[in-house]
Write an enzyme that holds these catalytic residues in place. Structure first.
Site, PDB file in Angstrom:
ATOM      1  N   ARG A 121      13.291  -7.165  11.571  1.00 48.95           N
ATOM      2  CA  ARG A 121      12.545  -6.410  12.586  1.00 48.95           C
ATOM      3  C   ARG A 121      11.572  -7.326  13.313  1.00 48.95           C
ATOM      4  NH1 ARG A 121      10.931  -2.679   8.498  1.00 48.95           N
ATOM      5  NH2 ARG A 121      12.449  -1.005   8.274  1.00 48.95           N
ATOM      6  N   LYS A 140       0.817  -1.216   0.000  1.00 47.87           N
ATOM      7  CA  LYS A 140       0.000   0.000   0.000  1.00 47.87           C
ATOM      8  C   LYS A 140       0.852   1.269   0.000  1.00 47.87           C
ATOM      9  CE  LYS A 140      -2.499  -0.619   3.661  1.00 47.87           C
ATOM     10  NZ  LYS A 140      -2.099  -1.945   4.134  1.00 47.87           N
ATOM     11  N   ARG A 193      11.688  -9.761   4.821  1.00 47.47           N
ATOM     12  CA  ARG A 193      12.375  -8.468   4.869  1.00 47.47           C
ATOM     13  C   ARG A 193      13.570  -8.503   5.820  1.00 47.47           C
ATOM     14  NH1 ARG A 193       7.017  -4.841   5.899  1.00 47.47           N
ATOM     15  NH2 ARG A 193       6.129  -4.967   3.803  1.00 47.47           N
TER      16      ARG A 193
END
Ligand SMILES: [Zn+2]
Length: 210
Positions: A155, A13, A123
């Protein structure tokens, strides 16, 4: 053109929002950004966020309402990050009605559960700011940053179990919202499994046709 962008975490998004506002010269209304701004200037919100409590829907709607009073939104806006629940959508609608503002489209960028998990949990980031993905943008040496040779980390928010929890919350809270916008006839389904530029092409085609 006033529009709303919704979709699960991992649907891309953020990237699409940037492309849309750049291409069509409309204002990006990100509630995430608004919170960060409000945190600096409004003590009430700052306290709420610090305590980890959810900001009440009414407060967010009021924040958006105030933002809509600025002149720049007359050229159109893209609402990003809000609404996320059915109640928020209803509150937003009530408020927009009082201001005589109409939403032209709700872009729903969808990716299924497994794909979203793969996209997010892959990621990796470096403390220098560079970011990678184990499948899509792998570093030259596994676990090391191409730019500074630093160690890449995952993360906490991107860890698989956390991602699954975030997606569960999304399914429960946001699915009813999709049904709501479907009924109003504003929903535009976009296949988020396509690559970034293909997804953007679809959105662009729709906006141009309008
Ligand atoms: Zn680095």
């Amino acid at each position: 053109m006033n529009c709303i962008l919704v979709g699960p975490p991992g649907a891309g998004k953020g990237t699409q929002a940037k492309k849309i506002v750049e291409k069509f010269g409309i204002v990006h209304l990100s509630t995430g950004d608004m919170f960060r701004e409000a945190k600096k200037s409004e003590e009430g919100i700052s306290k709420l966020l610090a305590s980890g409590q959810l900001v009440p829907d009414e407060t967010v709607v009021n924040m958006i309402k105030k933002r809509l009073e600025k002149d720049d939104v007359k050229k159109g806006f893209l609402l990003d990050g809000f609404p996320r629940t059915l109640n928020q959508a209803e509150e937003l609608d009530k408020m927009l009605k009082t201001k005589n503002i109409k939403i032209d489209a709700v872009f729903f960028v969808d990716v299924h559960f497994d794909e979203a998990v793969k996209r997010i949990s892959g990621r990796r980031v470096c403390s220098c700011g560079a970011s990678y993905h184990v499948d899509f943008i792998p570093p030259k040496v596994e676990g090391k940053c191409d730019a500074c040779n630093g160690d890449l980390i995952q993360r906490n928010d991107d860890k698989e179990n956390v991602v699954k929890d975030r997606l569960d919350v999304y399914e429960k809270q946001t699915r009813p919202l999709i049904e709501y916008y479907k009924k109003t006839g504003l929903l535009v389904n976009i296949d988020g499994l396509k690559n970034e530029s293909e997804v953007f092409e679809e959105i662009k085609k729709y906006i141009k046709a309008k």
